[in-house]
Design an enzyme around this catalytic site. Structure first.
Site, PDB file in Angstrom:
ATOM      1  N   ASP A   1      32.578  13.035 -19.253  1.00  0.00           N
ATOM      2  CA  ASP A   1      33.525  13.448 -20.295  1.00  0.00           C
ATOM      3  C   ASP A   1      33.141  14.843 -20.786  1.00  0.00           C
ATOM      4  O   ASP A   1      31.968  15.136 -21.010  1.00  0.00           O
ATOM      5  CB  ASP A   1      33.517  12.445 -21.453  1.00  0.00           C
ATOM      6  CG  ASP A   1      34.714  12.613 -22.364  1.00  0.00           C
ATOM      7  OD1 ASP A   1      35.582  11.723 -22.384  1.00  0.00           O
ATOM      8  OD2 ASP A   1      34.786  13.663 -23.069  1.00  0.00           O
ATOM      9  N   ILE A   2      34.137  15.696 -20.954  1.00  0.00           N
ATOM     10  CA  ILE A   2      33.890  17.082 -21.335  1.00  0.00           C
ATOM     11  C   ILE A   2      33.423  17.185 -22.787  1.00  0.00           C
ATOM     12  O   ILE A   2      32.820  18.192 -23.185  1.00  0.00           O
ATOM     13  CB  ILE A   2      35.174  17.928 -21.110  1.00  0.00           C
ATOM     14  CG1 ILE A   2      34.827  19.400 -20.989  1.00  0.00           C
ATOM     15  CG2 ILE A   2      36.207  17.681 -22.199  1.00  0.00           C
ATOM     16  CD1 ILE A   2      35.994  20.252 -20.514  1.00  0.00           C
TER      17      ILE A   2
ATOM     18  N   ASN B   1      41.467   2.957 -24.000  1.00  0.00           N
ATOM     19  CA  ASN B   1      42.454   3.199 -25.038  1.00  0.00           C
ATOM     20  C   ASN B   1      43.857   3.148 -24.436  1.00  0.00           C
ATOM     21  O   ASN B   1      44.070   3.603 -23.313  1.00  0.00           O
ATOM     22  CB  ASN B   1      42.221   4.568 -25.683  1.00  0.00           C
ATOM     23  CG  ASN B   1      40.893   4.644 -26.419  1.00  0.00           C
ATOM     24  OD1 ASN B   1      40.472   3.672 -27.036  1.00  0.00           O
ATOM     25  ND2 ASN B   1      40.229   5.781 -26.349  1.00  0.00           N
TER      26      ASN B   1
ATOM     27  N   GLU C   1      44.615   9.833 -25.502  1.00  0.00           N
ATOM     28  CA  GLU C   1      44.977  11.256 -25.519  1.00  0.00           C
ATOM     29  C   GLU C   1      45.445  11.732 -24.154  1.00  0.00           C
ATOM     30  O   GLU C   1      46.335  12.574 -24.057  1.00  0.00           O
ATOM     31  CB  GLU C   1      43.779  12.100 -25.969  1.00  0.00           C
ATOM     32  CG  GLU C   1      43.379  11.840 -27.412  1.00  0.00           C
ATOM     33  CD  GLU C   1      42.099  12.555 -27.803  1.00  0.00           C
ATOM     34  OE1 GLU C   1      41.446  13.157 -26.929  1.00  0.00           O
ATOM     35  OE2 GLU C   1      41.759  12.500 -29.000  1.00  0.00           O
ATOM     36  N   VAL C   2      44.826  11.233 -23.103  1.00  0.00           N
ATOM     37  CA  VAL C   2      45.196  11.652 -21.749  1.00  0.00           C
ATOM     38  C   VAL C   2      45.914  10.486 -21.075  1.00  0.00           C
ATOM     39  O   VAL C   2      45.345   9.394 -20.938  1.00  0.00           O
ATOM     40  CB  VAL C   2      43.952  12.073 -20.931  1.00  0.00           C
ATOM     41  CG1 VAL C   2      44.375  12.451 -19.512  1.00  0.00           C
ATOM     42  CG2 VAL C   2      43.234  13.237 -21.606  1.00  0.00           C
TER      43      VAL C   2
ATOM     44  N   HIS D   1      42.209   5.426 -17.914  1.00  0.00           N
ATOM     45  CA  HIS D   1      40.785   5.695 -17.744  1.00  0.00           C
ATOM     46  C   HIS D   1      39.957   4.745 -18.578  1.00  0.00           C
ATOM     47  O   HIS D   1      40.389   4.264 -19.630  1.00  0.00           O
ATOM     48  CB  HIS D   1      40.441   7.143 -18.119  1.00  0.00           C
ATOM     49  CG  HIS D   1      40.919   7.557 -19.472  1.00  0.00           C
ATOM     50  ND1 HIS D   1      42.221   7.907 -19.724  1.00  0.00           N
ATOM     51  CD2 HIS D   1      40.274   7.657 -20.667  1.00  0.00           C
ATOM     52  CE1 HIS D   1      42.355   8.233 -20.995  1.00  0.00           C
ATOM     53  NE2 HIS D   1      41.185   8.079 -21.592  1.00  0.00           N
ATOM     54  N   MET D   2      38.746   4.495 -18.104  1.00  0.00           N
ATOM     55  CA  MET D   2      37.767   3.664 -18.797  1.00  0.00           C
ATOM     56  C   MET D   2      36.608   4.565 -19.215  1.00  0.00           C
ATOM     57  O   MET D   2      36.074   5.313 -18.390  1.00  0.00           O
ATOM     58  CB  MET D   2      37.272   2.569 -17.849  1.00  0.00           C
ATOM     59  CG  MET D   2      36.153   1.714 -18.388  1.00  0.00           C
ATOM     60  SD  MET D   2      35.522   0.632 -17.078  1.00  0.00           S
ATOM     61  CE  MET D   2      36.808  -0.606 -17.040  1.00  0.00           C
ATOM     62  N   HIS D   3      36.252   4.520 -20.494  1.00  0.00           N
ATOM     63  CA  HIS D   3      35.076   5.241 -20.976  1.00  0.00           C
ATOM     64  C   HIS D   3      33.852   4.351 -20.756  1.00  0.00           C
ATOM     65  O   HIS D   3      33.855   3.183 -21.160  1.00  0.00           O
ATOM     66  CB  HIS D   3      35.179   5.517 -22.481  1.00  0.00           C
ATOM     67  CG  HIS D   3      36.320   6.394 -22.888  1.00  0.00           C
ATOM     68  ND1 HIS D   3      36.155   7.711 -23.273  1.00  0.00           N
ATOM     69  CD2 HIS D   3      37.647   6.152 -23.000  1.00  0.00           C
ATOM     70  CE1 HIS D   3      37.320   8.228 -23.612  1.00  0.00           C
ATOM     71  NE2 HIS D   3      38.250   7.299 -23.455  1.00  0.00           N
TER      72      HIS D   3
HETATM   73  P1  AMP Z   1      41.347   9.037 -24.537  1.00  0.00           P
HETATM   74  O1  AMP Z   1      41.340   9.352 -26.003  1.00  0.00           O
HETATM   75  O2  AMP Z   1      40.925   7.613 -24.253  1.00  0.00           O
HETATM   76  O3  AMP Z   1      42.643   9.411 -23.858  1.00  0.00           O
HETATM   77  O4  AMP Z   1      40.178   9.914 -23.925  1.00  0.00           O
HETATM   78  C1  AMP Z   1      40.401  11.106 -23.256  1.00  0.00           C
HETATM   79  C2  AMP Z   1      39.042  11.680 -22.962  1.00  0.00           C
HETATM   80  O5  AMP Z   1      39.195  12.671 -21.959  1.00  0.00           O
HETATM   81  C3  AMP Z   1      38.352  12.343 -24.150  1.00  0.00           C
HETATM   82  O6  AMP Z   1      37.092  11.711 -24.397  1.00  0.00           O
HETATM   83  C4  AMP Z   1      38.179  13.794 -23.697  1.00  0.00           C
HETATM   84  O7  AMP Z   1      36.988  14.367 -24.153  1.00  0.00           O
HETATM   85  C5  AMP Z   1      38.233  13.662 -22.186  1.00  0.00           C
HETATM   86  N1  AMP Z   1      38.671  14.848 -21.454  1.00  0.00           N
HETATM   87  C6  AMP Z   1      39.764  15.587 -21.696  1.00  0.00           C
HETATM   88  N2  AMP Z   1      39.841  16.619 -20.814  1.00  0.00           N
HETATM   89  C7  AMP Z   1      38.769  16.487 -19.987  1.00  0.00           C
HETATM   90  C8  AMP Z   1      38.280  17.226 -18.872  1.00  0.00           C
HETATM   91  N3  AMP Z   1      38.919  18.322 -18.429  1.00  0.00           N
HETATM   92  N4  AMP Z   1      37.149  16.807 -18.266  1.00  0.00           N
HETATM   93  C9  AMP Z   1      36.502  15.714 -18.721  1.00  0.00           C
HETATM   94  N5  AMP Z   1      36.908  14.969 -19.768  1.00  0.00           N
HETATM   95  C10 AMP Z   1      38.014  15.356 -20.396  1.00  0.00           C
END
Ligand code: AMP
Length: 118
Positions: A29-30, A86, A94-95, A99-101
């Protein structure tokens, strides 16, 4: 429209990829919120849990077996860790590429901050 995660999977955007196979890709994660913060994403562009289908079950299972493998590699197997998915606006997504954290490397405390509780 493609998301940043699709471009990472395709090698068109930079990321620290820690694992990739035919079904999933995992990268750091960035903006990490724990010493270990890795995202495990399907290679297929599925926006969220709300769009998963029965045909995706192999990929969804792979997300968990890869989470276990990475957790072991990161020294988290005995210590413990947290997996979060999420979904949607109120779920904090957000994205819009499923995805799984994978979070670990410190005590993560209760699942939700008290301010988010009823
Ligand atoms: P979510 O809130 O579950 O959609 O999490 C999205 C995650 O993507 C966040 O923790 C961001 O920090 C991460 N993220 C967004 N852009 C990038 C990227 N270019 N490379 C790695 N992680 C990213």
């Amino acid at each position: 429209m493609s998301t940043i995660f699709e471009r990472i999977i395709d090698g068109e955007a930079p990321a620290t990829i820690v694992y990739q196979d035919d079904l999933v890709t995992a990268f750091k994660d960035i903006n990490p919120i724990a010493p270990v913060h890795i995202l495990i994403v399907p290679n297929k562009a599925i926006p969220s849990v709300q769009e998963v289908e029965a045909e995706d079950e192999a990929m969804l299972g792979r997300m968990f077996t890869v989470a276990r493998k990475i957790a072991e590699e990161q020294g988290l197997a005995e210590r413990g860790y947290r997996l979060i998915v999420n979904c949607g606006d109120e779920g904090g997504q957000e994205v819009y590429h499923l995805h799984m954290h994978l979070l670990g490397g410190k005590s993560l405390g209760p699942m939700l901050d008290r301010k988010f509780r009823l």
